[in-house]
Design a protein around this motif. Sequence first.
Motif, mmCIF file in Angstrom:
data_model
loop_
_atom_site.group_PDB
_atom_site.id
_atom_site.type_symbol
_atom_site.label_atom_id
_atom_site.label_comp_id
_atom_site.label_asym_id
_atom_site.label_seq_id
_atom_site.Cartn_x
_atom_site.Cartn_y
_atom_site.Cartn_z
ATOM 1 N N MET A 179 0.793 -1.198 -0.012
ATOM 2 C CA MET A 179 0.051 -0.147 -0.112
ATOM 3 C C MET A 179 1.005 1.022 -0.001
ATOM 4 O O MET A 179 1.636 1.086 0.904
ATOM 5 N N PRO A 180 0.629 2.105 -1.066
ATOM 6 C CA PRO A 180 1.690 3.536 -1.183
ATOM 7 C C PRO A 180 1.048 4.219 0.112
ATOM 8 O O PRO A 180 -0.052 4.130 0.600
ATOM 9 N N SER A 181 2.254 5.159 0.502
ATOM 10 C CA SER A 181 1.572 6.131 1.550
ATOM 11 C C SER A 181 1.398 7.296 0.616
ATOM 12 O O SER A 181 1.609 7.357 -0.389
ATOM 13 N N TYR A 182 0.458 8.361 1.404
ATOM 14 C CA TYR A 182 -0.118 9.384 0.837
ATOM 15 C C TYR A 182 0.499 10.517 1.176
ATOM 16 O O TYR A 182 0.580 10.876 2.340
ATOM 17 N N LEU A 183 0.604 11.654 0.106
ATOM 18 C CA LEU A 183 1.098 12.905 0.502
ATOM 19 C C LEU A 183 -0.276 13.844 0.335
ATOM 20 O O LEU A 183 -1.084 13.654 -0.185
ATOM 21 N N VAL A 184 -0.297 14.571 1.440
ATOM 22 C CA VAL A 184 -1.624 15.475 1.531
ATOM 23 C C VAL A 184 -1.161 16.960 1.461
ATOM 24 O O VAL A 184 -0.157 17.508 1.654
ATOM 25 N N SER A 185 -1.988 17.908 0.627
ATOM 26 C CA SER A 185 -1.618 19.131 0.384
ATOM 27 C C SER A 185 -3.006 20.027 0.360
ATOM 28 O O SER A 185 -3.984 19.736 -0.078
ATOM 29 N N ILE A 186 -2.919 21.047 1.229
ATOM 30 C CA ILE A 186 -4.034 21.771 1.663
ATOM 31 C C ILE A 186 -3.730 23.213 1.552
ATOM 32 O O ILE A 186 -2.502 23.637 2.043
ATOM 33 N N GLY A 187 -4.616 23.817 1.050
ATOM 34 C CA GLY A 187 -4.481 25.381 0.613
ATOM 35 C C GLY A 187 -5.449 25.950 1.279
ATOM 36 O O GLY A 187 -6.800 25.428 1.214
ATOM 37 N N LEU A 188 -5.397 27.256 1.712
ATOM 38 C CA LEU A 188 -6.689 27.963 2.411
ATOM 39 C C LEU A 188 -7.188 29.090 1.949
ATOM 40 O O LEU A 188 -6.336 29.770 1.356
ATOM 41 N N GLU A 189 -8.387 29.549 1.772
ATOM 42 C CA GLU A 189 -8.874 30.836 1.178
ATOM 43 C C GLU A 189 -9.662 31.454 2.741
ATOM 44 O O GLU A 189 -10.490 30.947 2.965
ATOM 45 N N VAL A 190 -8.900 32.043 3.308
ATOM 46 C CA VAL A 190 -9.499 32.858 4.464
ATOM 47 C C VAL A 190 -10.081 34.110 4.493
ATOM 48 O O VAL A 190 -9.438 34.900 3.806
ATOM 49 N N HIS A 191 -11.346 34.250 4.691
ATOM 50 C CA HIS A 191 -12.093 35.648 4.464
ATOM 51 C C HIS A 191 -12.028 35.924 6.219
ATOM 52 O O HIS A 191 -12.577 35.736 7.014
ATOM 53 N N THR A 192 -11.601 37.441 6.283
ATOM 54 C CA THR A 192 -11.597 38.142 7.522
ATOM 55 C C THR A 192 -12.144 39.326 7.437
ATOM 56 O O THR A 192 -11.857 40.090 6.615
ATOM 57 N N GLN A 193 -13.154 39.653 8.528
ATOM 58 C CA GLN A 193 -13.774 40.841 8.413
ATOM 59 C C GLN A 193 -12.547 41.865 9.070
ATOM 60 O O GLN A 193 -12.025 41.444 9.870
ATOM 61 N N ILE A 194 -12.623 43.083 8.378
ATOM 62 C CA ILE A 194 -11.802 44.070 9.031
ATOM 63 C C ILE A 194 -12.532 45.103 9.931
ATOM 64 O O ILE A 194 -13.703 45.462 9.744
ATOM 65 N N ASN A 195 -11.927 45.276 11.161
ATOM 66 C CA ASN A 195 -12.685 45.944 12.109
ATOM 67 C C ASN A 195 -12.925 47.654 11.868
ATOM 68 O O ASN A 195 -12.397 48.337 12.685
ATOM 69 N N THR A 196 -13.363 48.010 10.907
ATOM 70 C CA THR A 196 -13.323 49.494 10.403
ATOM 71 C C THR A 196 -14.731 49.834 11.009
ATOM 72 O O THR A 196 -15.348 48.972 11.632
ATOM 73 N N ARG A 197 -14.768 51.126 11.293
ATOM 74 C CA ARG A 197 -15.897 51.750 11.797
ATOM 75 C C ARG A 197 -17.093 51.910 10.877
ATOM 76 O O ARG A 197 -18.384 51.728 10.967
ATOM 77 N N SER A 198 -16.804 51.996 9.703
ATOM 78 C CA SER A 198 -17.921 51.860 8.530
ATOM 79 C C SER A 198 -17.654 51.116 7.490
ATOM 80 O O SER A 198 -16.569 50.170 7.511
ATOM 81 N N LYS A 199 -18.519 50.881 6.526
ATOM 82 C CA LYS A 199 -18.372 49.821 5.607
ATOM 83 C C LYS A 199 -17.544 50.146 4.628
ATOM 84 O O LYS A 199 -16.928 51.249 4.403
ATOM 85 N N MET A 200 -17.289 49.107 3.549
ATOM 86 C CA MET A 200 -16.107 49.120 2.507
ATOM 87 C C MET A 200 -16.601 50.057 1.539
ATOM 88 O O MET A 200 -15.762 51.113 1.083
ATOM 89 N N PHE A 201 -17.785 50.455 1.142
ATOM 90 C CA PHE A 201 -18.111 51.045 -0.097
ATOM 91 C C PHE A 201 -19.112 52.156 0.172
ATOM 92 O O PHE A 201 -19.682 52.896 -0.771
ATOM 93 N N CYS A 202 -19.803 52.180 1.558
ATOM 94 C CA CYS A 202 -20.501 53.231 1.975
ATOM 95 C C CYS A 202 -20.356 53.726 3.360
ATOM 96 O O CYS A 202 -19.647 53.085 3.856
ATOM 97 N N ALA A 203 -20.801 54.677 3.813
ATOM 98 C CA ALA A 203 -20.697 55.024 5.117
ATOM 99 C C ALA A 203 -21.581 54.378 6.127
ATOM 100 O O ALA A 203 -21.565 54.901 7.387
ATOM 101 N N CYS A 204 -22.419 53.558 5.814
ATOM 102 C CA CYS A 204 -22.950 52.766 6.984
ATOM 103 C C CYS A 204 -22.062 52.239 7.955
ATOM 104 O O CYS A 204 -20.890 51.821 7.688
ATOM 105 N N ARG A 205 -22.509 52.063 9.099
ATOM 106 C CA ARG A 205 -21.732 51.483 10.361
ATOM 107 C C ARG A 205 -21.567 50.248 10.114
ATOM 108 O O ARG A 205 -22.315 49.312 9.734
ATOM 109 N N ALA A 206 -20.311 49.752 10.304
ATOM 110 C CA ALA A 206 -19.989 48.325 10.189
ATOM 111 C C ALA A 206 -20.088 47.737 11.636
ATOM 112 O O ALA A 206 -19.292 48.099 12.333
ATOM 113 N N HIS A 207 -21.153 46.968 11.878
ATOM 114 C CA HIS A 207 -21.182 46.427 13.453
ATOM 115 C C HIS A 207 -22.081 45.474 13.571
ATOM 116 O O HIS A 207 -23.236 45.211 12.750
#
Lengths: 95, 494
Positions: free
Chosen positions: B1-29
Amino acid sequence: MPTENFDVRYVAALVRLELTDEEASTYQQQLDKILDHMRRIDAIDVSGIEPTAHANPVFDVMREDEPGKSFSPETALRNAPKQRNDQFVVTKVVE
Amino acid sequence: MPSYLVSIGLEVHTQINTRSKMFCACRAHYGEPPNSLTCPVCLGLPGALPVLNRGAIEKTILTGLMLGCEIPPLSKWDRKNYFYPDMPKNYQLSQFDLPLCEGGGVPLYDLAYPKDAQKDIAQPGKVVRLTRIHLEEDVAKSTHHQNDTTIDFNRAGTPLMEIVSEPELESPEETAAYLNSLRQILNYGGVSDADMEKGQLRCDVNVSVRPEGQDELGVKIELKNMNSVSAVRRALHYEIDRQITALEHGETLIQSTRRWDDDLGETQLMRTKEFAHDYRYLPDPDLLPVRTGALLEKVRPLVPELPHQKIARYESDFGITHYDASVIASDLDLSAYFEQAANTLLEREDLHLKSPAKRVANLIINDLLAALNESEKPITKCPLSAAALAELVTLIDGGKISGKQGKEVFAEMFASGRGAAEIVKEKGMEQVSDTGALETFITQAIDANPDVVQQVKDGNEKSINFLTGQVMKLSKGQANPQLVGQMLRDRLSN
């Protein structure tokens, strides 16, 4: 019928449009002509010309991170065909 | 039985703690009444025009600098087209070919591995390379009911960083370490709390396996819907086993997306490559490109000391062990607490303390963390101030109370919030260091044990301990044992 440029049925599915056979044929021909024109633009030699990221040479239009006013939930929902508990109600969509 | 190699890549989405939203002035809360933080831009109403939030761009560049990324001179925004009710303008504003950050890497810290995996780290000091970091907008929150779905747009438009790694992670444990290390660094930079359980950090995981000896990666399977670091680890263990078993049975894997069901403990097929999304990116004509030069110069001085740098400084400046330094540096608030207590003591040269920083670290690691854990309090809600802990250390290090008594006093301080000196006095713990009082006890002990005294005089050093014990008894445990030993030696050597 799809041509070497593209398949109008595939594009229609992506933009959620239902086309009759006649419409599909018309749009296939029209869009093919547009894409043929793109090929002529593609053929122009642009080596030595700096690429642009926007049609206007304007940069850095930003605002400070200051919160402003928002709609009230009533205003936000005023055009909603259906609403419940201050939320928009839509057809159940589970991906 | 061969042994196997594992490859893992991640796409992490993280919110930035700004006071307002990205494209408008609504509060981000988070946690506001539904649809109370919206405007034409984040509702996707026709004709509304987005404007970039400078703060979000700066914090993304800061993240890039902390992770050693290149910051290209020009960055722009694109439309990512898809149809889903959480994004009513039918495209997400994102970045395609000119992201804010390229390259860089995330170091995997030892203590970021799951506890049971810390003893057996395959590649200590590994740094996982990043592909890019780009800045986009979060989507609205959908809640699925029996017969319909409801949508709240408060979250829509919150700045969201997507941090994309190369497929260089080789086990579920390394993946957990990656997420924990990344969270630590984002906390250090004050960019995001990055709490997975609060949805501030979400990730898609790509995983493939291949037989050892094969160079090209195996068929990539994307996993979605993991809501904690431990769920990511569980999902990966399941999925890696599933893929290996399939290959062993001669099956062919197809590129696909699978959903993790944490209750059932299995992954389920969502879609195959054939039905993969075709996002048809195009440059957004409403947003203008950003030249990063000036922003970069503004942000560069804000790059904080990073966890590994802090650990090294604690080892050299405070003389504490690498392990102790790592535990303390793993939490920014805990580090601040430690430094405040240790620096208070180091400034008091007049007290002639022997190893105050070490004692502070010991108390924090052996007593404080356990007490906080038991009472489910974060360090910021600690009933014991750093100054109060420092006071306790002066009593122990100065020989006023023993280390054992120190633990008792600590527990009392933590429970009542009272000061160390007050508790020591009340419990009558203060060690008697008054030589006059001790002389009397010593005379009594010597008179009562002539045989032992003779043994000491014959050179039996251990018998001193017996006599010290007698003096301690006579003093009801309040004598300073080091001092008693010294005084006995002086007396009996004459």
